[in-house]
Design a protein around this motif. Sequence first.
Motif, PDB file in Angstrom:
ATOM      1  N   LEU A  59       0.889  -1.293  -0.030  1.00 24.63           N
ATOM      2  CA  LEU A  59       0.060  -0.020   0.110  1.00 24.63           C
ATOM      3  C   LEU A  59       0.722   1.314   0.030  1.00 24.63           C
ATOM      4  N   LEU A  60       0.635   2.411  -0.821  1.00 22.24           N
ATOM      5  CA  LEU A  60       1.374   3.353  -0.763  1.00 22.24           C
ATOM      6  C   LEU A  60       0.644   4.638  -0.404  1.00 22.24           C
ATOM      7  N   SER A  61       1.391   5.623   0.403  1.00 20.37           N
ATOM      8  CA  SER A  61       1.006   6.852   0.749  1.00 20.37           C
ATOM      9  C   SER A  61       1.424   7.904  -0.270  1.00 20.37           C
ATOM     10  N   ILE A  62       0.650   8.379  -1.116  1.00 21.62           N
ATOM     11  CA  ILE A  62       0.971   9.313  -2.004  1.00 21.62           C
ATOM     12  C   ILE A  62       1.011  10.914  -1.914  1.00 21.62           C
ATOM     13  N   THR A  63       2.190  11.495  -2.035  1.00 24.66           N
ATOM     14  CA  THR A  63       2.133  12.880  -1.657  1.00 24.66           C
ATOM     15  C   THR A  63       2.572  13.735  -2.998  1.00 24.66           C
ATOM     16  N   LEU A  64       1.543  14.851  -3.301  1.00 25.63           N
ATOM     17  CA  LEU A  64       2.026  15.505  -4.498  1.00 25.63           C
ATOM     18  C   LEU A  64       1.616  16.824  -3.917  1.00 25.63           C
ATOM     19  N   SER A  65       1.942  17.722  -4.896  1.00 25.88           N
ATOM     20  CA  SER A  65       1.650  19.273  -4.825  1.00 25.88           C
ATOM     21  C   SER A  65       0.776  19.908  -5.934  1.00 25.88           C
ATOM     22  N   THR A  66       0.274  18.903  -6.935  1.00 19.87           N
ATOM     23  CA  THR A  66      -0.446  19.351  -7.945  1.00 19.87           C
ATOM     24  C   THR A  66      -1.954  18.994  -7.930  1.00 19.87           C
ATOM     25  N   THR A  67      -2.763  19.870  -8.466  1.00 19.68           N
ATOM     26  CA  THR A  67      -4.278  19.549  -8.563  1.00 19.68           C
ATOM     27  C   THR A  67      -4.590  19.396  -9.996  1.00 19.68           C
ATOM     28  N   TRP A  68      -5.694  18.939 -10.514  1.00 15.52           N
ATOM     29  CA  TRP A  68      -6.011  18.827 -11.828  1.00 15.52           C
ATOM     30  C   TRP A  68      -7.280  18.880 -12.134  1.00 15.52           C
ATOM     31  N   MET A  69      -7.852  19.043 -13.314  1.00 16.13           N
ATOM     32  CA  MET A  69      -9.279  18.814 -13.752  1.00 16.13           C
ATOM     33  C   MET A  69      -9.530  17.587 -14.726  1.00 16.13           C
ATOM     34  N   VAL A  70     -10.271  16.793 -14.203  1.00 18.71           N
ATOM     35  CA  VAL A  70     -10.347  15.587 -15.061  1.00 18.71           C
ATOM     36  C   VAL A  70     -11.303  15.713 -16.368  1.00 18.71           C
ATOM     37  N   GLU A  71     -10.855  15.357 -17.482  1.00 21.06           N
ATOM     38  CA  GLU A  71     -11.656  15.469 -18.522  1.00 21.06           C
ATOM     39  C   GLU A  71     -11.589  14.092 -19.442  1.00 21.06           C
ATOM     40  N   ALA A  72     -12.839  13.753 -19.870  1.00 20.96           N
ATOM     41  CA  ALA A  72     -12.965  12.611 -20.655  1.00 20.96           C
ATOM     42  C   ALA A  72     -12.788  13.056 -22.169  1.00 20.96           C
ATOM     43  N   ARG A  73     -11.406  12.635 -22.803  1.00 20.60           N
ATOM     44  CA  ARG A  73     -11.171  13.048 -24.070  1.00 20.60           C
ATOM     45  C   ARG A  73     -11.893  12.341 -25.101  1.00 20.60           C
ATOM     46  N   ILE A  74     -12.533  10.975 -25.080  1.00 23.51           N
ATOM     47  CA  ILE A  74     -13.399  10.795 -25.972  1.00 23.51           C
ATOM     48  C   ILE A  74     -14.998  10.677 -25.423  1.00 23.51           C
ATOM     49  N   PRO A  75     -15.931  11.178 -26.022  1.00 27.84           N
ATOM     50  CA  PRO A  75     -17.144  11.229 -25.257  1.00 27.84           C
ATOM     51  C   PRO A  75     -17.594   9.994 -24.990  1.00 27.84           C
ATOM     52  N   GLY A  76     -18.062   9.676 -23.662  1.00 24.94           N
ATOM     53  CA  GLY A  76     -18.806   8.473 -23.367  1.00 24.94           C
ATOM     54  C   GLY A  76     -17.717   7.467 -22.788  1.00 24.94           C
ATOM     55  N   ILE A  77     -16.298   7.692 -22.964  1.00 28.19           N
ATOM     56  CA  ILE A  77     -15.309   6.745 -22.568  1.00 28.19           C
ATOM     57  C   ILE A  77     -14.323   7.592 -21.929  1.00 28.19           C
ATOM     58  N   TYR A  78     -14.070   6.950 -20.376  1.00 27.17           N
ATOM     59  CA  TYR A  78     -13.097   7.701 -19.813  1.00 27.17           C
ATOM     60  C   TYR A  78     -11.546   7.077 -20.077  1.00 27.17           C
ATOM     61  N   THR A  79     -10.860   8.125 -20.264  1.00 30.45           N
ATOM     62  CA  THR A  79      -9.313   7.672 -20.685  1.00 30.45           C
ATOM     63  C   THR A  79      -8.397   8.259 -19.619  1.00 30.45           C
ATOM     64  N   GLU A  80      -7.111   7.617 -19.824  1.00 35.71           N
ATOM     65  CA  GLU A  80      -6.259   7.836 -18.899  1.00 35.71           C
ATOM     66  C   GLU A  80      -5.636   9.115 -18.857  1.00 35.71           C
ATOM     67  N   GLY A  81      -5.090   9.743 -17.676  1.00 33.64           N
ATOM     68  CA  GLY A  81      -4.342  11.045 -17.649  1.00 33.64           C
ATOM     69  C   GLY A  81      -3.010  11.144 -17.992  1.00 33.64           C
ATOM     70  N   PRO A  82      -2.326  12.182 -17.979  1.00 33.81           N
ATOM     71  CA  PRO A  82      -0.883  12.117 -18.166  1.00 33.81           C
ATOM     72  C   PRO A  82      -0.297  11.537 -16.981  1.00 33.81           C
ATOM     73  N   TRP A  83       0.931  11.029 -16.983  1.00 34.95           N
ATOM     74  CA  TRP A  83       2.013  10.702 -15.905  1.00 34.95           C
ATOM     75  C   TRP A  83       2.507  12.112 -15.060  1.00 34.95           C
ATOM     76  N   GLN A  84       2.418  11.922 -14.047  1.00 36.88           N
ATOM     77  CA  GLN A  84       2.849  13.074 -12.905  1.00 36.88           C
ATOM     78  C   GLN A  84       3.578  12.455 -12.004  1.00 36.88           C
ATOM     79  N   SER A  85       4.925  13.262 -11.444  1.00 34.51           N
ATOM     80  CA  SER A  85       5.555  13.062 -10.195  1.00 34.51           C
ATOM     81  C   SER A  85       5.020  12.915  -9.016  1.00 34.51           C
ATOM     82  N   ALA A  86       5.233  12.049  -8.046  1.00 35.38           N
ATOM     83  CA  ALA A  86       5.277  12.202  -6.627  1.00 35.38           C
ATOM     84  C   ALA A  86       5.917  11.580  -5.788  1.00 35.38           C
ATOM     85  N   HIS A  87       5.806  11.238  -4.575  1.00 38.57           N
ATOM     86  CA  HIS A  87       6.504  10.538  -3.557  1.00 38.57           C
ATOM     87  C   HIS A  87       5.746   9.459  -2.882  1.00 38.57           C
ATOM     88  N   ALA A  88       6.232   8.106  -2.622  1.00 35.60           N
ATOM     89  CA  ALA A  88       5.347   7.311  -1.987  1.00 35.60           C
ATOM     90  C   ALA A  88       6.039   6.690  -0.967  1.00 35.60           C
TER      91      ALA A  88
END
Length: 226
Positions: free
Chosen positions: A13-42
């Motif tokens: 189990l990982l405890s994730i720490t990060l300093s960024t926030t984001w808005m989630v968007e569905a790039r294909i209408p009706g289908i949820y797609t993955e977001g970009p890779w971001q850096s963090a610590h665990a």
Amino acid sequence: MASASVMALAVALLSITLSTTWMVEARIPGIYTEGPWQSAHATFYGGADASGTMGGACGYGNLYSQGYGVNTAALSTALFNNGFSCGACFEIKCANDPQWCHSGSASIFIAEYRAGIVPVAYRRVPCRKQGGIRFTINGFRYFNLVLISNVAGAGDIVRASVKGERTGWMSMSRNWGQNWQSDAVLVGQSLSFRVTGSDRRTSTSWNIVPAGWQFGQTFTGKNFRV
């Protein structure tokens, strides 16, 4: 700490720490797609049996009976987002630390327990679930507390409504985690639910709860497409 679903995380189990926030968007209408890779610590948190996040701040209770199992992680305050991230799915891999990173599978890299805090990369991914969205109704006559779980697609819920057979649609307020409440008297009515994910998609489950429902029961509705 929160319990959010983590894709293919079977070792720790990982405890994730990060300093960024984001808005989630569905790039294909009706289908949820993955977001970009971001850096963090665990770091490691609890045990590999999910005991460290059992129950947690999302309200899921027993993670095994709810279908999450060990695929859970404790999140930082920023990523937890006051509980709105509950149910979201992430892919995590160890990054830029050859001393502690070792291949766990084709796409997931897990650090060793003794590594302490390690750099990782993470991204938001679609949640793939078996069956429909689950609505567990708790409370009493003048207070309905509904736990919403097993959500596919974005995985998290940002808005929920309920409709009785003798009422119109009524907005529910989030009590904590993914527990949503309504103060209307709904006993003796068949119920419908409408939920919206952070990708702005909405799913309506019509008349999934029969008029003779009782508190403590769970009902299954229509899930999002992945």
